[in-house]
Scaffold this active site. Sequence first.
Site, PDB file in Angstrom:
ATOM      1  N   LEU A  25      -4.937  -1.511   3.582  1.00  0.00           N
ATOM      2  CA  LEU A  25      -4.521  -2.407   2.550  1.00  0.00           C
ATOM      3  C   LEU A  25      -3.766  -3.828   3.125  1.00  0.00           C
ATOM      4  O   LEU A  25      -3.054  -3.354   4.071  1.00  0.00           O
ATOM      5  CB  LEU A  25      -3.662  -1.830   1.516  1.00  0.00           C
ATOM      6  CG  LEU A  25      -4.504  -0.614   0.688  1.00  0.00           C
ATOM      7  CD1 LEU A  25      -3.287  -0.072  -0.239  1.00  0.00           C
ATOM      8  CD2 LEU A  25      -5.478  -1.248  -0.236  1.00  0.00           C
ATOM      9  N   ASP A  67      -4.296   4.006   5.694  1.00  0.00           N
ATOM     10  CA  ASP A  67      -3.098   3.472   5.640  1.00  0.00           C
ATOM     11  C   ASP A  67      -1.983   4.579   6.019  1.00  0.00           C
ATOM     12  O   ASP A  67      -0.905   4.155   5.823  1.00  0.00           O
ATOM     13  CB  ASP A  67      -2.681   2.869   4.415  1.00  0.00           C
ATOM     14  CG  ASP A  67      -3.166   1.527   3.999  1.00  0.00           C
ATOM     15  OD1 ASP A  67      -2.651   0.369   4.995  1.00  0.00           O
ATOM     16  OD2 ASP A  67      -3.884   1.146   3.331  1.00  0.00           O
ATOM     17  N   GLU A  72       5.962   6.704   6.169  1.00  0.00           N
ATOM     18  CA  GLU A  72       7.290   6.933   5.364  1.00  0.00           C
ATOM     19  C   GLU A  72       6.884   6.724   3.896  1.00  0.00           C
ATOM     20  O   GLU A  72       7.802   6.951   3.215  1.00  0.00           O
ATOM     21  CB  GLU A  72       7.894   5.370   5.668  1.00  0.00           C
ATOM     22  CG  GLU A  72       9.088   5.026   4.690  1.00  0.00           C
ATOM     23  CD  GLU A  72       9.884   4.001   5.144  1.00  0.00           C
ATOM     24  OE1 GLU A  72      11.067   3.994   5.604  1.00  0.00           O
ATOM     25  OE2 GLU A  72       9.399   2.958   4.751  1.00  0.00           O
ATOM     26  N   ASP A  73       5.856   6.185   3.606  1.00  0.00           N
ATOM     27  CA  ASP A  73       5.456   5.928   1.872  1.00  0.00           C
ATOM     28  C   ASP A  73       5.178   7.362   1.328  1.00  0.00           C
ATOM     29  O   ASP A  73       5.229   7.416   0.225  1.00  0.00           O
ATOM     30  CB  ASP A  73       4.066   5.031   1.763  1.00  0.00           C
ATOM     31  CG  ASP A  73       4.715   3.657   2.144  1.00  0.00           C
ATOM     32  OD1 ASP A  73       5.863   3.275   1.953  1.00  0.00           O
ATOM     33  OD2 ASP A  73       3.909   2.816   2.742  1.00  0.00           O
ATOM     34  N   ARG A 138       4.102  -0.943  -6.569  1.00  0.00           N
ATOM     35  CA  ARG A 138       4.027   0.557  -6.032  1.00  0.00           C
ATOM     36  C   ARG A 138       4.756   1.640  -6.774  1.00  0.00           C
ATOM     37  O   ARG A 138       4.488   3.058  -6.796  1.00  0.00           O
ATOM     38  CB  ARG A 138       3.749   0.779  -4.708  1.00  0.00           C
ATOM     39  CG  ARG A 138       3.135  -0.113  -3.735  1.00  0.00           C
ATOM     40  CD  ARG A 138       1.708   0.362  -3.893  1.00  0.00           C
ATOM     41  NE  ARG A 138       0.820  -0.545  -3.105  1.00  0.00           N
ATOM     42  CZ  ARG A 138       0.618  -0.712  -1.870  1.00  0.00           C
ATOM     43  NH1 ARG A 138       1.152   0.251  -1.079  1.00  0.00           N
ATOM     44  NH2 ARG A 138      -0.153  -1.455  -1.279  1.00  0.00           N
ATOM     45  N   HIS A 169       6.990  -3.807  -0.601  1.00  0.00           N
ATOM     46  CA  HIS A 169       8.043  -2.668  -0.700  1.00  0.00           C
ATOM     47  C   HIS A 169       9.715  -3.347  -0.802  1.00  0.00           C
ATOM     48  O   HIS A 169       9.966  -4.331   0.165  1.00  0.00           O
ATOM     49  CB  HIS A 169       8.102  -1.769   0.444  1.00  0.00           C
ATOM     50  CG  HIS A 169       6.777  -0.974   0.235  1.00  0.00           C
ATOM     51  ND1 HIS A 169       5.690  -0.564   1.123  1.00  0.00           N
ATOM     52  CD2 HIS A 169       6.524  -0.170  -0.930  1.00  0.00           C
ATOM     53  CE1 HIS A 169       5.097   0.269   0.614  1.00  0.00           C
ATOM     54  NE2 HIS A 169       5.285   0.384  -0.370  1.00  0.00           N
ATOM     55  N   CYS A 256       8.189   1.928   8.186  1.00  0.00           N
ATOM     56  CA  CYS A 256       6.811   2.546   7.787  1.00  0.00           C
ATOM     57  C   CYS A 256       6.499   3.410   8.616  1.00  0.00           C
ATOM     58  O   CYS A 256       5.572   4.344   8.329  1.00  0.00           O
ATOM     59  CB  CYS A 256       6.174   1.497   7.370  1.00  0.00           C
ATOM     60  SG  CYS A 256       6.292  -0.073   6.689  1.00  0.00           S
TER      61      CYS A 256
HETATM   62  C1  CIR Z   1      -0.020  -0.712   2.006  1.00  0.00           C
HETATM   63  O1  CIR Z   1      -0.268  -1.760   1.677  1.00  0.00           O
HETATM   64  O2  CIR Z   1       0.154   0.433   1.537  1.00  0.00           O
HETATM   65  C2  CIR Z   1       0.019  -0.691   3.613  1.00  0.00           C
HETATM   66  N1  CIR Z   1      -1.047  -1.653   4.143  1.00  0.00           N
HETATM   67  C3  CIR Z   1       1.314  -1.145   4.171  1.00  0.00           C
HETATM   68  C4  CIR Z   1       2.353  -0.116   4.038  1.00  0.00           C
HETATM   69  C5  CIR Z   1       3.663  -0.590   4.652  1.00  0.00           C
HETATM   70  N2  CIR Z   1       4.726   0.517   4.302  1.00  0.00           N
HETATM   71  C6  CIR Z   1       5.929   0.192   4.182  1.00  0.00           C
HETATM   72  O3  CIR Z   1       6.477  -1.055   4.002  1.00  0.00           O
HETATM   73  N3  CIR Z   1       6.860   1.308   3.768  1.00  0.00           N
END
Ligand code: CIR
Length: 264
Positions: A25, A67, A72-73, A138, A169, A256
């Site tokens: 993404l 992704d 971390e997410d 999110r 984020h 992340c």
């Molecule tokens: C997303 O849009 O979820 C991923 N492309 C990027 C996530 C980055 N994560 C973060 O900042 N903790």
Amino acid sequence: MSEGRSYRFTHTISRLPGETVVKGLRAEDMGDPDAQLFQDQVEAYVAALGEAGVATMTLDPLDDYPDSVFIEDAAVCVGRVAIPMRPGAPTRFGEAKELRSVLESTFDEVLDLDSDGFVDGGDVLLTDTDAFIGLSDRTDEEGFRALGHILADYGYTPRKVVTPADVLHFKSDCGLLDSETIFATGRLADSGCFGGYRLILTPEGEEAAANLIRVNETVFLGAGFPRSEETLSDAGFELQVLDTSEAAKLDGGLSCLSLRFHLG
Ligand code: CIR
């Protein structure tokens, strides 16, 4: 009692990107990441974390989840407890489930959110005493409530804050430097959300530098931010600069790419 728990870590978990990372993404198309270069950068990042004194674990790619390198997410870790997140992007929701067996074999307890809401780890900044949880595209109110409820049991004060518009984020715009000091963009600091903390602002034009991490004595900063480097080293921090060019193409940064925790 909890002095330094926000940056003193013994372990990290990262995940390598797979070939499908090119489908990750992104808010704006800056070109696909190069999967091999991305993998090399994650390996260099993990090696650098190891040099900062943690035991590192690197998981295999999950090709069904482009992704999933942004591990971390998918979880928030507090000491010997892991809390799987409920990622707010539909293509990422299953990442937490994929991670569960690793969490179960690493942590004493895995606690589930009591909620149908959503929360991404990237919206959670833990200091020694506070849990900043940023509402964003999110992370919603329900997610905030459920995560805040668990974190309160571990001595954190939940602080509901707002991620700036057009920023993915909360932690895209801030990072912890020490128990009292946060590096943040002016646009986030202007919201007044960091009451009680000392702030160092990202130099203008270097907002993406805000997503730094501190691991033990080392502050890891993304490459390409010379004025941030100067500001932080003048402030006395021990810096290591790492190239995250490929993560940046998918709106990711240093925080992340790992789960960081203390198994004391
Ligand atoms: C997303 O849009 O979820 C991923 N492309 C990027 C996530 C980055 N994560 C973060 O900042 N903790």
